[in-house]
Design a protein around this motif. Structure first.
Motif, PDB file in Angstrom:
ATOM      1  N   LEU A 455      71.300  56.650  86.598  1.00 34.53           N
ATOM      2  CA  LEU A 455      70.799  56.559  87.841  1.00 34.53           C
ATOM      3  C   LEU A 455      69.275  56.009  87.967  1.00 34.53           C
ATOM      4  CD1 LEU A 455      72.504  59.507  89.788  1.00 34.53           C
ATOM      5  CD2 LEU A 455      73.063  57.211  90.211  1.00 34.53           C
ATOM      6  N   SER A 458      69.425  52.314  86.989  1.00 36.95           N
ATOM      7  CA  SER A 458      70.011  51.361  88.059  1.00 36.95           C
ATOM      8  C   SER A 458      69.091  51.424  89.191  1.00 36.95           C
ATOM      9  CB  SER A 458      71.415  52.068  88.480  1.00 36.95           C
ATOM     10  OG  SER A 458      71.197  53.148  88.978  1.00 36.95           O
ATOM     11  N   GLY A 459      68.293  52.241  89.580  1.00 37.32           N
ATOM     12  CA  GLY A 459      67.311  52.241  90.712  1.00 37.32           C
ATOM     13  C   GLY A 459      66.395  51.412  90.353  1.00 37.32           C
ATOM     14  N   ARG A 463      65.640  47.820  92.552  1.00 39.02           N
ATOM     15  CA  ARG A 463      64.137  47.388  93.207  1.00 39.02           C
ATOM     16  C   ARG A 463      63.788  46.132  92.430  1.00 39.02           C
ATOM     17  NH1 ARG A 463      59.644  51.645  94.210  1.00 39.02           N
ATOM     18  NH2 ARG A 463      59.329  50.012  95.371  1.00 39.02           N
ATOM     19  N   THR A 792      61.333  55.482  92.962  1.00 44.24           N
ATOM     20  CA  THR A 792      62.613  55.553  92.456  1.00 44.24           C
ATOM     21  C   THR A 792      63.394  56.777  91.747  1.00 44.24           C
ATOM     22  OG1 THR A 792      62.494  53.142  91.809  1.00 44.24           O
ATOM     23  CG2 THR A 792      64.221  54.486  90.697  1.00 44.24           C
ATOM     24  N   MET A 796      66.700  59.111  93.326  1.00 46.14           N
ATOM     25  CA  MET A 796      67.713  59.065  92.660  1.00 46.14           C
ATOM     26  C   MET A 796      67.766  60.625  92.694  1.00 46.14           C
ATOM     27  SD  MET A 796      69.045  56.301  91.648  1.00 46.14           S
ATOM     28  CE  MET A 796      68.639  55.526  93.553  1.00 46.14           C
TER      29      MET A 796
END
Length: 827
Positions: A455, A458-459, A463, A792, A796
């Motif tokens: 996660l 992916s965050g 961004r 981030t 998350m």
């Protein structure tokens, strides 16, 4: 014995179809995604490149370290110096350069072909085979006789020019000549130069493998034997990509040492090489090819390994639950004489069956995934066309299935192998202790930790994608149609000037076209090369020269592109002549050359068409354009007029339209056809498409890591839900007693949710520590965000906390709604 265990395991799984299907699909997701990404890793990073003794091939890259220029081509003289001076460590060096141009087809209409110039030893060095005719010979590359200098009376008639020889690719040979060997010996008509004589045809499949930033064609149609001249006065004119083959037993360190000696000699003999701190860097050819994509591929491979581990953890939890439900059966079998190894074998057999079925389904998913990857992968991934499921990929898939079976099968097997016979047989119903409870909790914590790392990845990519979307490219890409015009637009400067003016006027007169302009190169289309520039300090100290990307433009270019004018003016038709050294620079160059003052009216030194730098006057300053990449700002930019380059160099055109630019492509082609039969339009596309292509790498990584993270989050949530559901079921009697003694449903609800959130928080904490170490591998892929980004990480953590709360809510609600009388009666 194993066969009996497998048959029994298969029958046992058939009796529990929900468990079997869930476990098989979960493992199939893990094996399928990991196999698909491994197929990319295997082809791009592990497979040898398709050349003879490829491990001994190296690229000679010229770095101008004083000007921060890397991977620059070499000049004729540099190539020959390296080839002649490195004989103790290298068998040979070869040179290659590529481009595009129109060549008449059999009916006379032009066709765009990819061309390459090579040293005569190129195919021998690379191990390419000739299907028809012959390879190039050394005599094919002898320099042309010198042309008499202007103003010097010739001593006799000028010597005849030597012919040019060509070898065709197998594909072009089939397309142009129908595979007829009589093509050997024929002259191939080429506009604007002598017709080359075809001497050979390559065997099928030969390709040039270079990173995209090298601007090299992968599949040239026509290969010319270059007549390379040893011209020490022309070391500034660079064009060659140079490949060398090391002798057997020679190390990279020894080869680089010899190249360093040659580079030092070059620096002593050439002022530009010395002041620019030229350095010839040797790099293994395969390593150079994948250097840009290696971090992304390894990061994706790490992501799918995490996903496979999460899938294994989920199935391990399912099997622990299954083992807890079969405690009485296992206890009875033990009481009747079954050994612990027999019980372990049976559980492992079930794991093998699940893995085998998961692998079969996973291979089908992997093939689907490979097809999807080929559709969305960016162009900078080399050898995309060769990615497939081969024996190495099958071996990986098999190994993954075996490892998965071990990971999710061993722990449940050991947990159920030594049951407490007396305790289990005395117990009744679901009040028996929950076998493997601590193990299951630990597995869920591991799932959450691994999922949280994905996660975070992916965050960070999300961004980065948002940052690229917000990048100011320095022009307006919307309603802009771009295309390239290829062909001979005139032999003389005045005929080229007339063509450019006429074509510009006809394009601008098209209905719906607001403005038209031309440039070379075009932003985000590739082809940019640096030139040197400097202020007055560079006259006495040439190390003060710096590098800027050159762009040749027609007057009106900045207006058509909507590039903001910061100061001064843009080019006019009066500037569009060879004798006007007028320059426009971008804001970055202006700030570097003349900090805290206006650059308009100032002069700088620049080298474009002369051996040495000359003075140019800055008439305007414009906004910086993102010419090469959206991820980095790139070098400073310097602009000259098309007329300064004797007209006709600006071959990329841009039309600012009132409607959808793609709808104007047909009209552009009609105008080109009416201007001349030998002209050809190529690369017709809206500028928006070039911007989208420039975002492809980040979008690709975001999409894949995002999918992995989403699947991982679902699996982790299902694992957490499974544990809490089992806890509620196993502790039904305890919950009934609590509620009978007055505990309100809300306290039971909080008890179950709190247990789930504690597991999740523990997993998030472990995942956070892991992410702090692991996200550094994403550094080269990120834009506008650091690997350790508090926003981030925090977002998350909150996101997964909400996922965990949702996964805990359903079993908690079920526990809170229990009827204590029914719960106690059932127990």
């Amino acid at each position: 014995m194993l066969s009996k265990d497998l048959i029994y395991a298969f029958r046992s799984l058939r009796k529990s179809p929900v468990f079997a299907i869930t476990a098989v699909v979960t493992i199939a997701l893990g094996i399928g995604t990991s196999t698909a990404i491994f197929s990319v890793t295997n082809t791009v990073l592990l497979h040898p490149i398709p050349y003879k003794a490829a491990d001994s091939l190296v690229l000679a890259c010229s770095d101008l370290r004083q000007r921060n220029v890397k991977d620059f081509p070499l000049s004729d003289a540099d190539f020959l110096d390296l080839r002649n001076g490195a004989k103790s460590t290298f068998e040979d060096f070869a040179a290659v350069n590529t481009g595009r141009g129109p060549v008449p087809q059999a009916d006379g209409t032009p066709e765009q072909v990819r061309v390459a110039g090579v040293s005569t030893n190129f195919f021998r060095l690379m191990g390419a085979r000739i299907a028809f005719g012959r390879d190039f010979e050394d005599a094919d590359g002898l320099p042309q006789p010198p042309v008499p200098q202007a103003g010097v009376a010739p001593a006799g008639p000028p010597p005849p020019q030597l012919p040019v020889f060509a070898i065709l690719s197998h594909g072009y040979f089939k397309r142009r000549f129908g595979g007829n060997p009589s093509a050997i010996g024929q002259a191939l008509p080429v506009p604007g130069g002598p017709s080359p004589i075809v001497v050979g045809v390559l065997s099928p499949g030969f390709e040039l493998l270079f990173p995209p930033e090298a601007n090299m064609e992968q599949f040239p149609d026509i290969w010319f034997a270059a007549r390379i001249t040893y011209d020490t006065a022309n070391r500034n004119n660079v064009q060659w990509r140079v490949i060398g083959r090391m002798k057997p037993g020679v190390t990279m360190e020894r080869a680089q040492s010899e190249a360093d000696t040659i580079t030092e000699q070059l620096r002593r003999a050439n002022l530009v090489a010395r002041t620019a701190d030229q350095y010839i860097r040797l790099e293994p050819m395969k390593q150079h090819l994948v250097s840009e994509v290696r971090p992304a591929i390894l990061a994706l491979m790490g992501g799918v390994i995490f996903l496979l581990l999460i899938a294994c953890a989920n199935v391990a939890n399912l099997m622990l639950v299954r083992a807890s439900m079969r405690e009485r059966e296992l206890a009875l079998r033990t009481a009747l004489g079954a050994s612990w190894w027999r019980l372990v074998r049976q559980t492992l057999a079930e794991a093998l069956v699940i893995s085998a079925l998961g692998m079969a389904m996973g291979l089908a998913l992997a093939q689907f995934g490979i097809d999807a990857l080929l559709q969305i992968a960016p162009e900078n991934v080399p050898r995309l066309n060769t990615i497939h499921i081969d024996p190495a990929v099958l071996a990986f898939s098999t190994l993954a299935a075996l490892v998965a079976a071990a990971l999710f099968g061993v722990v449940p097997a050991l947990s159920s192998a030594c049951p407490d016979i007396m305790r289990i047989l005395r117990a009744s119903g679901r009040t028996a202790g929950l076998a493997g409870g601590m193990l299951r909790n630990g597995v869920v914590v591991l799932e959450v930790a691994l999922c949280f790392v994905l996660l975070i990845g992916s965050g960070l990519m999300f961004r980065s994608f948002l940052a690229i979307q917000r990048v100011d490219v320095g022009f307006d890409p919307h309603n802009l149609l771009t295309f390239q015009v290829l062909g001979n637009v005139g032999d003389k400067p005045f005929t080229r000037q007339a063509f450019m003016r006429q074509f510009h006027e006809r394009l601008a007169a098209l209905t719906g076209v607001r403005t038209a302009a031309a440039s070379f190169p075009m932003p985000l289309a590739g082809g940019f090369n640096p030139i040197r520039w400097g202020t007055i300090e560079a006259l006495t100290d040439q190390s003060k020269f710096q590098a800027a990307d050159l762009q040749i433009v027609l007057p009106g270019y900045f207006e058509a592109m909507h590039t903001p004018l910061i100061a001064g003016r843009t080019f006019t038709e009066a500037d569009n002549t060879p004798d006007r050294n007028m320059l426009i620079v971008d804001q970055a160059l202006a700030s570097k050359a003349f900090p805290f003052q206006s650059a308009v009216g100032k002069r700088i030194l620049f080298r474009v068409r002369t051996p040495e730098a000359q003075w140019g006057e800055i008439v305007g300053v414009v906004a910086h354009q993102r010419d090469v990449s959206l991820a980095t700002s790139g070098r400073e930019q310097l602009y000259v007029t098309d007329g300064y380059m004797n007209h006709g160099a600006a071959g990329w055109w841009a039309l600012r339209t009132t409607g959808d630019p793609a709808g104007y492509a047909g009209r552009v082609r009609d105008e080109i056809r009416s201007m001349g039969a030998q002209l050809l339009v190529s690369d017709v596309q809206p500028m928006d498409a070039l911007v989208v292509k420039a975002q492809a790498g980040t979008r690709f990584s975001l999409l894949l890591i995002g999918i992995f993270a989403a699947v991982a989050a679902v699996l982790a949530a299902v694992g957490l839900y499974g544990v809490l559901s089992t806890v509620v079921r196993q502790r039904t009697a305890e919950i009934g007693v609590r509620m009978a003694l007055g505990a309100p449903p809300s306290s039971v609800f909080r008890l179950v949710v709190g247990f789930g959130l504690r597991l999740s928080i523990t997993g998030i904490a472990i995942g956070l520590l892991a992410a702090l170490e692991l996200t550094s591998v994403l550094k080269s892929m990120l834009v506008g965000v650091k690997p350790i980004d508090p926003v981030t990480f925090g977002a998350m953590a909150v996101l997964f906390f909400l996922i965990a709360a949702l996964a805990s809510w359903i079993p908690a609600r079920r526990a809170a709604s229990l009827d204590p009388v029914e719960a106690l009666r059932e127990e």
